[in-house]
Design an enzyme around this catalytic site. Structure first.
Site, PDB file in Angstrom:
ATOM      1  CB  SER A 269     -86.531  45.396 -43.398  1.00 12.02           C
ATOM      2  OG  SER A 269     -87.121  44.543 -43.057  1.00 12.02           O
TER       3      SER A 269
ATOM      4  CG  ASP B 116     -92.922  46.140 -48.046  1.00 14.05           C
ATOM      5  OD1 ASP B 116     -93.566  45.031 -47.322  1.00 14.05           O
ATOM      6  OD2 ASP B 116     -92.205  46.752 -47.444  1.00 14.05           O
TER       7      ASP B 116
ATOM      8  CG  HIS C 174     -90.072  43.949 -47.193  1.00 10.44           C
ATOM      9  ND1 HIS C 174     -90.323  45.096 -46.560  1.00 10.44           N
ATOM     10  CD2 HIS C 174     -88.954  43.311 -46.628  1.00 10.44           C
ATOM     11  CE1 HIS C 174     -89.427  45.015 -45.314  1.00 10.44           C
ATOM     12  NE2 HIS C 174     -88.842  43.834 -45.479  1.00 10.44           N
TER      13      HIS C 174
END
Length: 308
Positions: free
Chosen positions: A154, A252, A282
């Protein structure tokens, strides 16, 4: 395929989000409350907390040694958390799995967080630790002088991409691989340019409407979304960067920017593998790598690192 049933079950059990502004202190405490106690963590040959004395100052790092050996390659890992969450502890299990599966010594970086530390403090810490490994790793970490990879999930993936680019611009050519797990590569949240932002907007954990407020602490600290060190996808020339593994999740919102980045790397002559994990949203490396089909990401990382 549909969202993995284990992920769907977890999301269905989450309470409704609290209203009002985000509270970094409370959210960090909530994350830390879910950290497994030391006796329940994946055992390795050695895990040691160290202070890296770098050009950016003293940076806390945690060094994971998978097995006894005279020398190791090194992977420097940057945790995720929208630049204001995450710690050495919340992502300890990710670093342990990376060390075990790759056989590399993993250096996890406790970089400074927004909003307390303004941009580019966190990025500076990450880059400085990579330089510290290259300059002092042979004596301090038993680095073998070969593999020096950067990896992140991320926002940690944002840092990994930015560190690789910054190193290239500085003429520092020791980084051998970059590994980006569902990276946030375009922080211009005022522009809806990716289909995945619409397709995966609601119901998969991270929601498109949450991207701007979650990243506001970082952007409000001085990070300009137009700056390629903030939004690596805005870099005009991706040539000369290290080989990349870009991992995305089917559900995501940020899936498409990661996959576009991988394509642009290949177009620039960089070896790049883009790997989409079906049924995943995600954060699956951090939260759902206990599911066998998602734990495979660590094996894929090992195989990618072994190509050169």
């Amino acid at each position: 395929m549909p969202l993995h049933p284990e992920i769907a079950k977890f999301l269905a059990g989450l309470p409704a989000p609290a209203g009002g502004p985000l509270d970094p202190v409370a959210m960090r405490a909530a994350d830390e409350a879910h950290v497994a106690p030391p006796e329940e963590r994946l055992p390795l040959h050695a895990v040691e907390d160290v202070t890296a004395r770098t050009a950016s100052g003293e940076v806390p790092v945690r060094v994971y040694t998978p097995a006894e050996a005279d020398r190791h390659g090194v992977l420097v890992y940057f945790h995720g958390g929208a630049f204001f969450l995450g710690s050495l502890d919340t992502h300890d299990h990710v670093a342990r799995s990376l060390a075990k599966e790759t056989g590399l010594k993993v250096v996890s970086v406790g970089y400074r967080l927004a909003p307390e530390a303004a941009f580019p403090a966190g990025l500076d810490d990450c880059y400085a630790v990579v330089r510290w490994v290259a300059e002092q790793g042979e004596s301090l970490l038993a680095w073998d002088g070969t593999t020096l990879a950067v990896a992140g999930d991320s926002s940690g993936g944002t840092f990994a991409a930015a560190v690789a680019a910054r190193a290239h611009d500085d003429g520092f050519d020791r980084i051998t691989h970059q590994i980006l797990y569902y990276p946030s590569l375009d922080l211009d949240f005022d522009v809806d340019r990716y289909a995945s932002l619409r397709e995966n907007a609601v119901g998969y954990g991270l929601e498109t409407a949450g991207l701007k407020p979650f990243n506001a602490f970082y952007l409000d600290s001085g990070a300009d979304p137009a700056d390629p060190l903030v939004s690596p996808i805005k870099r005009a020339d991706l040539g000369g960067l290290p080989p990349a593994l870009v991992v995305t999740g089917e559900y995501d919102p940020m899936r498409d920017e990661g996959e576009l980045y991988g394509r642009r790397l290949r177009e620039a002559g960089v070896e790049a593998t883009v790997s989409r994990y079906e049924g995943a949203g995600h954060g699956f490396v951090q939260h759902f790598s206990w599911i066998p089909e998602y734990h495979r990401v660590f094996e894929e990382t090992r195989d990618f690192l072994g190509r050169r």
